[in-house]
Design a protein around this motif. Structure first.
Motif, PDB file in Angstrom:
ATOM      1  N   ASP A 161     -25.241   1.025 -39.789  1.00  0.00           N
ATOM      2  CA  ASP A 161     -24.905   2.244 -40.526  1.00  0.00           C
ATOM      3  C   ASP A 161     -25.995   2.725 -41.480  1.00  0.00           C
ATOM      4  O   ASP A 161     -25.835   3.770 -42.114  1.00  0.00           O
ATOM      5  CB  ASP A 161     -23.606   2.038 -41.315  1.00  0.00           C
ATOM      6  N   HIS A 162     -27.100   1.983 -41.614  1.00  0.00           N
ATOM      7  CA  HIS A 162     -28.162   2.438 -42.502  1.00  0.00           C
ATOM      8  C   HIS A 162     -29.430   1.628 -42.277  1.00  0.00           C
ATOM      9  O   HIS A 162     -29.420   0.616 -41.583  1.00  0.00           O
ATOM     10  CB  HIS A 162     -27.725   2.336 -43.964  1.00  0.00           C
ATOM     11  N   MET A 163     -30.515   2.099 -42.895  1.00  0.00           N
ATOM     12  CA  MET A 163     -31.783   1.371 -42.923  1.00  0.00           C
ATOM     13  C   MET A 163     -32.087   1.010 -44.368  1.00  0.00           C
ATOM     14  O   MET A 163     -31.745   1.752 -45.294  1.00  0.00           O
ATOM     15  CB  MET A 163     -32.918   2.240 -42.374  1.00  0.00           C
ATOM     16  N   GLU A 164     -32.753  -0.146 -44.570  1.00  0.00           N
ATOM     17  CA  GLU A 164     -33.248  -0.522 -45.889  1.00  0.00           C
ATOM     18  C   GLU A 164     -34.765  -0.634 -45.819  1.00  0.00           C
ATOM     19  O   GLU A 164     -35.320  -1.029 -44.790  1.00  0.00           O
ATOM     20  CB  GLU A 164     -32.626  -1.842 -46.345  1.00  0.00           C
ATOM     21  N   TRP A 165     -35.427  -0.283 -46.934  1.00  0.00           N
ATOM     22  CA  TRP A 165     -36.878  -0.108 -46.916  1.00  0.00           C
ATOM     23  C   TRP A 165     -37.557  -0.982 -47.972  1.00  0.00           C
ATOM     24  O   TRP A 165     -37.050  -1.118 -49.080  1.00  0.00           O
ATOM     25  CB  TRP A 165     -37.231   1.356 -47.178  1.00  0.00           C
ATOM     26  N   ARG A 166     -38.695  -1.538 -47.620  1.00  0.00           N
ATOM     27  CA  ARG A 166     -39.508  -2.283 -48.584  1.00  0.00           C
ATOM     28  C   ARG A 166     -40.423  -1.341 -49.364  1.00  0.00           C
ATOM     29  O   ARG A 166     -40.680  -1.553 -50.552  1.00  0.00           O
ATOM     30  CB  ARG A 166     -40.355  -3.344 -47.857  1.00  0.00           C
ATOM     31  N   GLU A 167     -40.925  -0.300 -48.703  1.00  0.00           N
ATOM     32  CA  GLU A 167     -41.948   0.542 -49.296  1.00  0.00           C
ATOM     33  C   GLU A 167     -41.364   1.576 -50.259  1.00  0.00           C
ATOM     34  O   GLU A 167     -40.207   1.989 -50.128  1.00  0.00           O
ATOM     35  CB  GLU A 167     -42.757   1.245 -48.195  1.00  0.00           C
ATOM     36  N   TRP A 168     -42.193   2.034 -51.163  1.00  0.00           N
ATOM     37  CA  TRP A 168     -41.756   2.953 -52.212  1.00  0.00           C
ATOM     38  C   TRP A 168     -41.265   4.282 -51.666  1.00  0.00           C
ATOM     39  O   TRP A 168     -40.389   4.921 -52.246  1.00  0.00           O
ATOM     40  CB  TRP A 168     -42.906   3.209 -53.191  1.00  0.00           C
ATOM     41  N   ASP A 169     -41.825   4.742 -50.539  1.00  0.00           N
ATOM     42  CA  ASP A 169     -41.468   6.066 -50.009  1.00  0.00           C
ATOM     43  C   ASP A 169     -40.292   6.030 -49.038  1.00  0.00           C
ATOM     44  O   ASP A 169     -39.907   7.058 -48.487  1.00  0.00           O
ATOM     45  CB  ASP A 169     -42.669   6.721 -49.343  1.00  0.00           C
ATOM     46  N   ARG A 170     -39.726   4.844 -48.795  1.00  0.00           N
ATOM     47  CA  ARG A 170     -38.555   4.698 -47.932  1.00  0.00           C
ATOM     48  C   ARG A 170     -38.785   5.381 -46.581  1.00  0.00           C
ATOM     49  O   ARG A 170     -37.990   6.202 -46.116  1.00  0.00           O
ATOM     50  CB  ARG A 170     -37.301   5.274 -48.614  1.00  0.00           C
ATOM     51  N   ASP A 171     -39.863   5.005 -45.950  1.00  0.00           N
ATOM     52  CA  ASP A 171     -40.236   5.653 -44.693  1.00  0.00           C
ATOM     53  C   ASP A 171     -40.933   4.652 -43.785  1.00  0.00           C
ATOM     54  O   ASP A 171     -41.286   3.543 -44.201  1.00  0.00           O
ATOM     55  CB  ASP A 171     -41.162   6.840 -44.983  1.00  0.00           C
ATOM     56  N   LEU A 172     -41.135   5.067 -42.519  1.00  0.00           N
ATOM     57  CA  LEU A 172     -41.903   4.276 -41.564  1.00  0.00           C
ATOM     58  C   LEU A 172     -43.383   4.608 -41.693  1.00  0.00           C
ATOM     59  O   LEU A 172     -43.756   5.718 -42.106  1.00  0.00           O
ATOM     60  CB  LEU A 172     -41.450   4.583 -40.136  1.00  0.00           C
ATOM     61  N   HIS A 173     -44.218   3.636 -41.286  1.00  0.00           N
ATOM     62  CA  HIS A 173     -45.664   3.812 -41.276  1.00  0.00           C
ATOM     63  C   HIS A 173     -46.205   3.168 -40.004  1.00  0.00           C
ATOM     64  O   HIS A 173     -45.568   2.259 -39.449  1.00  0.00           O
ATOM     65  CB  HIS A 173     -46.294   3.145 -42.501  1.00  0.00           C
ATOM     66  N   PRO A 174     -47.357   3.619 -39.505  1.00  0.00           N
ATOM     67  CA  PRO A 174     -47.921   3.011 -38.296  1.00  0.00           C
ATOM     68  C   PRO A 174     -48.051   1.497 -38.422  1.00  0.00           C
ATOM     69  O   PRO A 174     -48.596   0.985 -39.398  1.00  0.00           O
ATOM     70  CB  PRO A 174     -49.303   3.682 -38.189  1.00  0.00           C
ATOM     71  N   GLY A 175     -47.506   0.806 -37.436  1.00  0.00           N
ATOM     72  CA  GLY A 175     -47.606  -0.652 -37.402  1.00  0.00           C
ATOM     73  C   GLY A 175     -46.529  -1.400 -38.140  1.00  0.00           C
ATOM     74  O   GLY A 175     -46.531  -2.639 -38.161  1.00  0.00           O
ATOM     75  N   ASP A 176     -45.561  -0.709 -38.736  1.00  0.00           N
ATOM     76  CA  ASP A 176     -44.503  -1.388 -39.489  1.00  0.00           C
ATOM     77  C   ASP A 176     -43.664  -2.301 -38.592  1.00  0.00           C
ATOM     78  O   ASP A 176     -43.379  -1.976 -37.436  1.00  0.00           O
ATOM     79  CB  ASP A 176     -43.568  -0.373 -40.144  1.00  0.00           C
ATOM     80  N   ILE A 177     -43.243  -3.417 -39.154  1.00  0.00           N
ATOM     81  CA  ILE A 177     -42.336  -4.349 -38.487  1.00  0.00           C
ATOM     82  C   ILE A 177     -40.924  -4.112 -39.011  1.00  0.00           C
ATOM     83  O   ILE A 177     -40.700  -4.092 -40.220  1.00  0.00           O
ATOM     84  CB  ILE A 177     -42.766  -5.803 -38.734  1.00  0.00           C
ATOM     85  N   ILE A 178     -39.997  -3.904 -38.090  1.00  0.00           N
ATOM     86  CA  ILE A 178     -38.588  -3.701 -38.440  1.00  0.00           C
ATOM     87  C   ILE A 178     -37.837  -5.008 -38.182  1.00  0.00           C
ATOM     88  O   ILE A 178     -37.961  -5.614 -37.116  1.00  0.00           O
ATOM     89  CB  ILE A 178     -37.974  -2.571 -37.607  1.00  0.00           C
TER      90      ILE A 178
END
Length: 315
Positions: free
Chosen positions: A259-276
């Protein structure tokens, strides 16, 4: 300490652009082959063009034929993925990842994740260095063994990596054999999912190296990658991991739930090469099924213009 990530420009990847480039290259090569400078077709004793087998025809076609064949293969794969997306309730077809690099990128420990005196130990990281709009999907532990997940991922052609703990997979090793046979890499998440920094060196060795031995015995390969439970580790963890064949320690940049995503990064977004990161869980432990979780992941990833790539092609 709160870790942040600087914004930067990234080069977008679109499968349509890649296909167009391949088609243009194929057409260009085809024109060059037809300018009278290429090899002439062989003739039989009667003077008529000789019949050629598939391999001979492929060789005669040269680079243009090879490129054209690759383009058609990609088109067919994406058409099958589109049909599967509709079947599994995705409004958008997952994007196809680009071909893996000829040389894997150099992986280093993320700043802030170092251990004192850790030079030469397996790197700890949350993203793979790349400019491509790709991310990597990893699933931890192995408690839920949902057959629907195997069908869904195979039909959607989505790569993923599994990090397994023996204490929750030992009631159904065969489920992960099916996963392995579908091309999924099975990696180490310890025997019993203990908090490793609270253990002695020898106890950590039993947890990590013991799981290396188990996975090798059960599935035929000794994992190269290891994820510590809860993402917690110390120098002994990395020393032990290296001693039993671990080359790298991928953590995660974001975590997926139905039902949701949680983020480590400050901008709460995906970046090239991110591991989910996500987990083998069912309705008893979260608000949905494994299939619901994959739908959440793919809607998020695809809407942001990313493709899911295979982690082992880059690490």
């Amino acid at each position: 300490m709160q870790l942040v990530r600087q914004k930067g420009k990234v080069r977008a990847y679109r499968i349509g652009v890649g296909l167009a480039a391949l088609v243009v290259a194929a057409v260009g090569s085809g024109c060059a082959a037809g300018d009278g400078q290429g090899a002439r077709p062989a003739k039989s004793a009667s003077g008529q063009p000789a019949q050629q087998g598939p391999e001979a025809r492929k060789k005669a076609a040269g680079p243009a034929g090879a490129l054209s064949g690759y383009v058609e293969k990609v088109k067919r794969a994406q058409a099958a993925r589109a049909a599967a997306a509709k079947k599994w309730g995705l409004k958008q077809t997952p994007l196809a990842a680009p071909p893996p690099p000829a040389d894997k990128p150099r992986i280093t420990t993320r700043k802030g994740f170092e251990v004192e005196g850790g030079d030469g130990l397996p790197p700890v990281f949350t993203a793979v260095p790349t400019k491509e709009k790709i991310v990597f999907l990893t699933i931890d532990d192995g408690a839920e063994k949902d057959p629907e997940l195997l069908r869904m991922m195979s039909e959607l052609q989505i790569p993923y990596s599994a990090f397994l703990s023996d204490y929750v997979i030992d009631d159904d090793y065969a489920y992960f054999e099916k996963m392995r046979d579908r091309g999924v890499a099975l990696h180490n998440h310890t025997l019993n999912h203990r908090y490793l920094p609270g253990l002695s060196y020898s106890a950590q060795k039993r947890e990590i190296c013991g799981q290396q031995d188990k996975l090798q015995k059960r599935y035929g390969t000794r994992p190269r990658l290891f994820r510590p439970p809860y993402g917690n580790y110390n120098k002994d963890t990395l020393r032990v991991a290296k001693s039993c064949g671990i080359e790298a320690v991928p953590l995660w940049a974001s975590e997926a739930f139905p039902d949701h995503m949680e983020w480590r990064e400050w901008d709460r977004d995906l970046h090239p090469g991110d591991i989910i990161l996500t987990h083998f869980r069912g309705r008893g432990e979260w608000k949905g099924t494994m299939a619901d979780m994959i739908r959440r992941v793919m809607r998020t990833v695809t809407a942001k213009g990313y493709a899911v790539a295979k982690l082992e092609d880059y690490v």
